[in-house]
Write an enzyme that holds these catalytic residues in place. Structure first.
Site, mmCIF file in Angstrom:
data_model
loop_
_atom_site.group_PDB
_atom_site.id
_atom_site.type_symbol
_atom_site.label_atom_id
_atom_site.label_comp_id
_atom_site.label_asym_id
_atom_site.label_seq_id
_atom_site.Cartn_x
_atom_site.Cartn_y
_atom_site.Cartn_z
ATOM 1 N N CYS A 131 8.048 -1.597 0.353
ATOM 2 C CA CYS A 131 7.874 -0.947 -0.952
ATOM 3 C C CYS A 131 9.047 -1.130 -1.900
ATOM 4 O O CYS A 131 8.918 -0.865 -3.096
ATOM 5 C CB CYS A 131 7.583 0.539 -0.759
ATOM 6 N N HIS A 256 9.389 4.059 -6.917
ATOM 7 C CA HIS A 256 8.228 3.665 -6.110
ATOM 8 C C HIS A 256 7.195 4.779 -6.153
ATOM 9 O O HIS A 256 7.519 5.966 -5.998
ATOM 10 C CB HIS A 256 8.683 3.393 -4.679
ATOM 11 N N ASN A 286 -0.722 4.119 -3.962
ATOM 12 C CA ASN A 286 0.505 3.485 -3.486
ATOM 13 C C ASN A 286 0.221 2.008 -3.251
ATOM 14 O O ASN A 286 -0.459 1.640 -2.295
ATOM 15 C CB ASN A 286 0.967 4.161 -2.194
#
Length: 330
Positions: A131, A256, A286
Protein backbone atom coordinates in the site's frame (compact mmCIF):
# COMPACT_ATOMS: atom_id res chain seq x y z
CA UNK A 1 8.32 -23.44 -40.03
CA UNK A 2 9.54 -20.85 -37.58
CA UNK A 3 6.79 -18.24 -37.26
CA UNK A 4 8.52 -16.16 -34.61
CA UNK A 5 8.87 -12.48 -35.45
CA UNK A 6 12.10 -11.26 -36.94
CA UNK A 7 14.72 -9.41 -34.92
CA UNK A 8 13.74 -5.98 -33.65
CA UNK A 9 16.02 -3.09 -32.93
CA UNK A 10 16.88 -3.02 -29.24
CA UNK A 11 16.27 0.39 -27.71
CA UNK A 12 19.00 1.25 -25.22
CA UNK A 13 18.37 4.19 -22.91
CA UNK A 14 21.97 5.23 -22.33
CA UNK A 15 21.80 8.95 -22.96
CA UNK A 16 24.18 10.95 -20.80
CA UNK A 17 22.17 13.59 -18.97
CA UNK A 18 23.31 16.23 -16.51
CA UNK A 19 21.96 15.92 -12.97
CA UNK A 20 18.81 17.93 -12.36
CA UNK A 21 18.19 20.37 -9.52
CA UNK A 22 14.87 18.68 -8.91
CA UNK A 23 12.01 16.61 -10.24
CA UNK A 24 8.31 17.33 -10.34
CA UNK A 25 5.01 15.64 -11.06
CA UNK A 26 3.74 17.27 -14.26
CA UNK A 27 0.69 15.12 -14.94
CA UNK A 28 -1.75 12.80 -13.21
CA UNK A 29 -4.06 10.14 -14.58
CA UNK A 30 -6.53 7.66 -13.12
CA UNK A 31 -8.53 4.63 -14.15
CA UNK A 32 -11.54 3.54 -12.12
CA UNK A 33 -13.36 0.38 -13.26
CA UNK A 34 -16.93 0.88 -14.41
CA UNK A 35 -18.51 -1.61 -12.00
CA UNK A 36 -19.70 0.14 -8.83
CA UNK A 37 -20.46 -2.14 -5.86
CA UNK A 38 -22.46 -0.69 -2.98
CA UNK A 39 -22.42 -1.79 0.62
CA UNK A 40 -25.59 -3.85 0.32
CA UNK A 41 -23.98 -6.18 -2.21
CA UNK A 42 -20.65 -6.35 -0.36
CA UNK A 43 -22.39 -6.89 2.98
CA UNK A 44 -24.47 -9.76 1.64
CA UNK A 45 -21.36 -11.55 0.39
CA UNK A 46 -19.58 -11.12 3.74
CA UNK A 47 -22.69 -11.79 5.85
CA UNK A 48 -22.43 -8.45 7.68
CA UNK A 49 -24.60 -5.36 7.97
CA UNK A 50 -24.11 -2.67 5.31
CA UNK A 51 -24.04 0.05 7.94
CA UNK A 52 -21.40 -1.88 9.87
CA UNK A 53 -19.06 -1.54 6.87
CA UNK A 54 -19.62 2.21 6.67
CA UNK A 55 -19.12 2.72 10.41
CA UNK A 56 -16.15 0.38 10.85
CA UNK A 57 -14.14 1.26 7.75
CA UNK A 58 -15.82 4.22 6.05
CA UNK A 59 -16.47 2.55 2.69
CA UNK A 60 -19.87 3.15 1.10
CA UNK A 61 -19.12 1.91 -2.40
CA UNK A 62 -16.13 0.57 -4.30
CA UNK A 63 -15.06 -0.31 -7.85
CA UNK A 64 -14.52 -3.89 -9.01
CA UNK A 65 -12.57 -4.75 -12.14
CA UNK A 66 -14.38 -6.29 -15.08
CA UNK A 67 -12.84 -9.45 -16.62
CA UNK A 68 -11.02 -7.33 -19.23
CA UNK A 69 -9.55 -5.02 -16.58
CA UNK A 70 -6.13 -6.48 -15.85
CA UNK A 71 -3.45 -4.89 -13.69
CA UNK A 72 -1.54 -4.05 -16.87
CA UNK A 73 -4.50 -2.71 -18.85
CA UNK A 74 -5.67 -0.50 -15.97
CA UNK A 75 -2.11 0.75 -15.47
CA UNK A 76 -1.80 1.56 -19.17
CA UNK A 77 -5.06 3.53 -19.14
CA UNK A 78 -3.93 5.52 -16.11
CA UNK A 79 -0.53 6.14 -17.69
CA UNK A 80 -2.13 7.29 -20.93
CA UNK A 81 -4.28 9.73 -18.96
CA UNK A 82 -1.22 11.10 -17.12
CA UNK A 83 0.60 11.71 -20.40
CA UNK A 84 -2.45 13.51 -21.79
CA UNK A 85 -2.78 15.60 -18.63
CA UNK A 86 0.84 16.71 -18.99
CA UNK A 87 0.53 17.24 -22.76
CA UNK A 88 3.56 14.95 -22.99
CA UNK A 89 4.67 12.46 -25.59
CA UNK A 90 5.41 8.83 -24.82
CA UNK A 91 8.93 9.38 -26.16
CA UNK A 92 9.65 11.55 -23.11
CA UNK A 93 9.31 8.50 -20.84
CA UNK A 94 12.42 6.37 -20.54
CA UNK A 95 11.49 4.59 -17.30
CA UNK A 96 8.22 3.00 -16.20
CA UNK A 97 7.78 1.97 -12.58
CA UNK A 98 4.72 -0.15 -11.79
CA UNK A 99 3.81 -0.22 -8.10
CA UNK A 100 1.63 -3.26 -7.49
CA UNK A 101 1.25 -6.30 -5.28
CA UNK A 102 -1.56 -7.97 -7.23
CA UNK A 103 -0.02 -9.20 -10.48
CA UNK A 104 -1.45 -12.66 -11.25
CA UNK A 105 2.05 -14.07 -11.78
CA UNK A 106 5.57 -12.97 -10.81
CA UNK A 107 6.69 -13.24 -14.45
CA UNK A 108 6.58 -11.47 -16.80
CA UNK A 109 6.71 -8.16 -15.00
CA UNK A 110 3.94 -5.67 -15.62
CA UNK A 111 5.93 -2.47 -16.17
CA UNK A 112 7.48 -3.63 -19.44
CA UNK A 113 4.02 -4.50 -20.73
CA UNK A 114 2.71 -1.06 -19.69
CA UNK A 115 5.61 0.59 -21.52
CA UNK A 116 4.83 -1.44 -24.63
CA UNK A 117 1.14 -0.58 -24.45
CA UNK A 118 2.02 3.12 -24.33
CA UNK A 119 4.78 2.84 -26.97
CA UNK A 120 7.31 4.19 -24.49
CA UNK A 121 10.96 3.34 -25.30
CA UNK A 122 11.46 2.70 -21.63
CA UNK A 123 13.10 0.52 -19.05
CA UNK A 124 10.37 -1.03 -16.93
CA UNK A 125 10.33 -2.68 -13.53
CA UNK A 126 7.75 -3.58 -10.91
CA UNK A 127 7.97 -2.39 -7.33
CA UNK A 128 6.17 -4.17 -4.51
CA UNK A 129 5.82 -2.21 -1.28
CA UNK A 130 2.10 -3.00 -1.06
CA UNK A 131 0.00 0.00 0.00
CA UNK A 132 2.98 2.37 0.18
CA UNK A 133 4.14 1.32 -3.29
CA UNK A 134 3.29 4.58 -5.03
CA UNK A 135 5.25 6.60 -2.47
CA UNK A 136 8.23 4.30 -2.89
CA UNK A 137 7.97 4.53 -6.68
CA UNK A 138 7.80 8.31 -6.53
CA UNK A 139 10.93 8.43 -4.35
CA UNK A 140 12.79 6.22 -6.83
CA UNK A 141 11.60 8.35 -9.77
CA UNK A 142 12.77 11.52 -8.04
CA UNK A 143 16.21 10.02 -7.44
CA UNK A 144 16.53 8.74 -11.02
CA UNK A 145 15.64 12.10 -12.52
CA UNK A 146 17.83 14.16 -10.19
CA UNK A 147 20.79 11.85 -10.83
CA UNK A 148 20.38 12.22 -14.58
CA UNK A 149 19.73 8.48 -14.97
CA UNK A 150 16.23 9.11 -16.37
CA UNK A 151 14.81 11.99 -18.33
CA UNK A 152 11.22 11.08 -17.61
CA UNK A 153 9.62 8.52 -15.32
CA UNK A 154 6.05 7.28 -15.39
CA UNK A 155 5.08 6.01 -11.94
CA UNK A 156 1.96 3.87 -12.11
CA UNK A 157 0.15 2.16 -9.27
CA UNK A 158 -2.38 -0.47 -10.29
CA UNK A 159 -4.15 -3.11 -8.26
CA UNK A 160 -6.72 -5.82 -8.84
CA UNK A 161 -7.18 -6.71 -5.19
CA UNK A 162 -10.44 -8.57 -5.76
CA UNK A 163 -8.37 -11.46 -7.13
CA UNK A 164 -6.71 -11.88 -3.74
CA UNK A 165 -9.50 -11.41 -1.20
CA UNK A 166 -12.41 -13.69 -0.41
CA UNK A 167 -15.79 -11.89 -0.72
CA UNK A 168 -17.08 -13.79 2.35
CA UNK A 169 -14.17 -12.66 4.56
CA UNK A 170 -15.53 -9.75 6.59
CA UNK A 171 -12.01 -8.43 7.29
CA UNK A 172 -11.07 -8.04 3.62
CA UNK A 173 -13.99 -8.73 1.27
CA UNK A 174 -16.00 -5.52 1.80
CA UNK A 175 -12.89 -3.33 2.00
CA UNK A 176 -10.52 -3.97 -0.90
CA UNK A 177 -11.16 -2.89 -4.46
CA UNK A 178 -9.55 -2.25 -7.84
CA UNK A 179 -8.15 0.68 -9.82
CA UNK A 180 -5.06 2.47 -11.08
CA UNK A 181 -3.46 5.91 -11.12
CA UNK A 182 -0.27 7.37 -12.53
CA UNK A 183 2.08 10.33 -12.25
CA UNK A 184 4.53 11.60 -14.86
CA UNK A 185 7.77 12.84 -13.31
CA UNK A 186 10.10 15.15 -15.28
CA UNK A 187 13.17 17.26 -14.43
CA UNK A 188 12.55 20.62 -12.81
CA UNK A 189 14.71 23.66 -12.08
CA UNK A 190 13.39 23.53 -8.50
CA UNK A 191 12.32 20.58 -6.35
CA UNK A 192 8.69 19.56 -6.69
CA UNK A 193 9.14 16.23 -4.94
CA UNK A 194 10.78 16.56 -1.54
CA UNK A 195 12.90 13.97 0.32
CA UNK A 196 11.12 10.81 1.36
CA UNK A 197 10.76 9.60 4.96
CA UNK A 198 10.41 5.85 4.78
CA UNK A 199 11.10 2.56 6.47
CA UNK A 200 9.84 -0.93 7.19
CA UNK A 201 9.21 -3.30 10.06
CA UNK A 202 9.53 -6.88 8.93
CA UNK A 203 8.97 -8.16 12.45
CA UNK A 204 5.28 -7.43 11.85
CA UNK A 205 5.16 -8.94 8.36
CA UNK A 206 2.57 -11.51 9.41
CA UNK A 207 -0.06 -8.88 10.18
CA UNK A 208 -0.96 -8.56 6.48
CA UNK A 209 -0.15 -11.48 4.25
CA UNK A 210 -1.25 -13.77 1.43
CA UNK A 211 -0.22 -17.29 2.50
CA UNK A 212 0.85 -19.49 -0.41
CA UNK A 213 -1.37 -22.27 0.91
CA UNK A 214 -4.58 -20.25 0.53
CA UNK A 215 -3.79 -17.56 -2.02
CA UNK A 216 -6.08 -15.20 -0.10
CA UNK A 217 -5.26 -12.10 1.90
CA UNK A 218 -5.32 -12.36 5.67
CA UNK A 219 -5.14 -9.31 7.92
CA UNK A 220 -5.03 -8.83 11.68
CA UNK A 221 -7.10 -5.68 11.59
CA UNK A 222 -6.93 -4.51 15.19
CA UNK A 223 -3.16 -4.64 15.39
CA UNK A 224 -2.77 -2.93 12.02
CA UNK A 225 -5.21 -0.23 13.10
CA UNK A 226 -3.22 0.54 16.27
CA UNK A 227 0.06 0.60 14.36
CA UNK A 228 -1.22 2.88 11.58
CA UNK A 229 -3.18 5.26 13.80
CA UNK A 230 -0.51 5.76 16.45
CA UNK A 231 2.96 4.44 15.64
CA UNK A 232 3.36 6.15 12.27
CA UNK A 233 3.01 9.77 13.45
CA UNK A 234 6.83 10.31 13.42
CA UNK A 235 6.92 9.45 9.70
CA UNK A 236 4.57 12.34 8.91
CA UNK A 237 6.61 14.67 11.10
CA UNK A 238 9.84 13.60 9.42
CA UNK A 239 8.46 14.23 5.93
CA UNK A 240 7.54 17.79 6.92
CA UNK A 241 10.97 18.35 8.50
CA UNK A 242 12.77 17.08 5.39
CA UNK A 243 10.83 19.53 3.22
CA UNK A 244 11.40 22.32 5.78
CA UNK A 245 7.68 22.91 5.96
CA UNK A 246 5.16 22.95 8.80
CA UNK A 247 1.81 21.16 8.66
CA UNK A 248 0.07 24.54 8.58
CA UNK A 249 1.85 25.32 5.31
CA UNK A 250 0.24 22.30 3.66
CA UNK A 251 -2.77 22.56 1.40
CA UNK A 252 -3.73 18.88 1.61
CA UNK A 253 -3.03 15.57 3.29
CA UNK A 254 -3.35 12.45 1.13
CA UNK A 255 -2.85 9.28 3.19
CA UNK A 256 -3.36 5.67 2.14
CA UNK A 257 -7.09 5.02 2.01
CA UNK A 258 -7.23 2.06 4.37
CA UNK A 259 -9.74 3.10 6.99
CA UNK A 260 -11.59 6.36 7.57
CA UNK A 261 -10.90 6.27 11.31
CA UNK A 262 -7.16 5.90 10.66
CA UNK A 263 -7.27 8.81 8.20
CA UNK A 264 -9.03 11.02 10.75
CA UNK A 265 -6.57 10.07 13.50
CA UNK A 266 -3.58 10.86 11.31
CA UNK A 267 -5.11 14.15 10.15
CA UNK A 268 -5.76 15.13 13.76
CA UNK A 269 -2.09 14.51 14.55
CA UNK A 270 -1.11 17.06 11.90
CA UNK A 271 -3.03 19.69 13.83
CA UNK A 272 -3.84 21.69 10.69
CA UNK A 273 -7.64 21.75 10.49
CA UNK A 274 -7.77 24.11 7.49
CA UNK A 275 -6.10 21.73 5.03
CA UNK A 276 -7.99 19.39 2.71
CA UNK A 277 -7.90 15.73 3.75
CA UNK A 278 -8.42 13.03 1.15
CA UNK A 279 -11.22 10.65 2.07
CA UNK A 280 -11.49 8.84 -1.25
CA UNK A 281 -12.06 5.57 0.61
CA UNK A 282 -15.77 6.33 0.90
CA UNK A 283 -16.29 5.85 -2.83
CA UNK A 284 -13.30 3.76 -3.86
CA UNK A 285 -12.53 1.32 -1.06
CA UNK A 286 -8.95 0.27 -0.32
CA UNK A 287 -7.09 0.02 -3.64
CA UNK A 288 -3.74 -0.65 -1.98
CA UNK A 289 -0.86 1.00 -3.91
CA UNK A 290 -3.32 2.87 -6.15
CA UNK A 291 -5.14 4.55 -3.26
CA UNK A 292 -2.76 7.50 -2.73
CA UNK A 293 -2.54 8.61 -6.39
CA UNK A 294 -6.26 7.99 -6.94
CA UNK A 295 -7.05 10.20 -3.94
CA UNK A 296 -4.58 12.85 -5.10
CA UNK A 297 -6.15 12.91 -8.56
CA UNK A 298 -9.64 13.18 -7.03
CA UNK A 299 -8.63 16.12 -4.83
CA UNK A 300 -7.21 18.00 -7.78
CA UNK A 301 -10.24 17.32 -9.96
CA UNK A 302 -12.53 18.58 -7.20
CA UNK A 303 -10.63 21.88 -7.14
CA UNK A 304 -9.60 21.48 -3.49
CA UNK A 305 -5.95 21.74 -4.55
CA UNK A 306 -4.39 23.57 -7.49
CA UNK A 307 -1.03 23.69 -9.26
CA UNK A 308 1.86 24.44 -6.95
CA UNK A 309 0.07 23.56 -3.71
CA UNK A 310 2.21 21.59 -1.23
CA UNK A 311 0.62 18.22 -0.48
CA UNK A 312 1.69 15.54 2.00
CA UNK A 313 1.46 12.00 0.61
CA UNK A 314 1.61 9.10 3.06
CA UNK A 315 1.49 5.38 2.32
CA UNK A 316 1.64 2.42 4.69
CA UNK A 317 0.78 -1.25 4.54
CA UNK A 318 1.91 -4.84 4.21
CA UNK A 319 5.55 -5.56 4.83
CA UNK A 320 5.13 -3.63 7.01
CA UNK A 321 6.20 -0.67 4.88
CA UNK A 322 5.68 3.06 5.12
CA UNK A 323 6.74 6.17 3.19
CA UNK A 324 5.81 9.85 3.14
CA UNK A 325 6.87 12.85 1.11
CA UNK A 326 5.65 16.31 0.26
CA UNK A 327 5.01 17.12 -3.40
CA UNK A 328 3.80 20.13 -5.31
CA UNK A 329 0.47 19.59 -7.04
CA UNK A 330 0.88 19.52 -10.84
Amino acid sequence: MDESPGPRRVVVNAIRRPPSEGARIVGLGAYRPARVVGNEEAATAADVDAQWIAQRVGVRERRYAEPADTVVSMAAEAGRAALKDAAADAAQVDTVILATCSMPSPMPNGAAQVAAALSCPAAGFDLNAACSGFNHGLAVADALVRAGTSGGVLVVAAERMTDWVAPHDRDTGPIFADGAAAALVLPSSEPGIFPVAWGSDGTKAGLIAIPAATGRMEIQGRQVFRWAANALAPVVDAACDLARITPRDLKAFVPHQANLRIIDAQAQHLGAPAIAVARDITGSGNTCAASVPLALDALRRSGEITSGDPVLLFGFGAGLTYAAQIVLCP
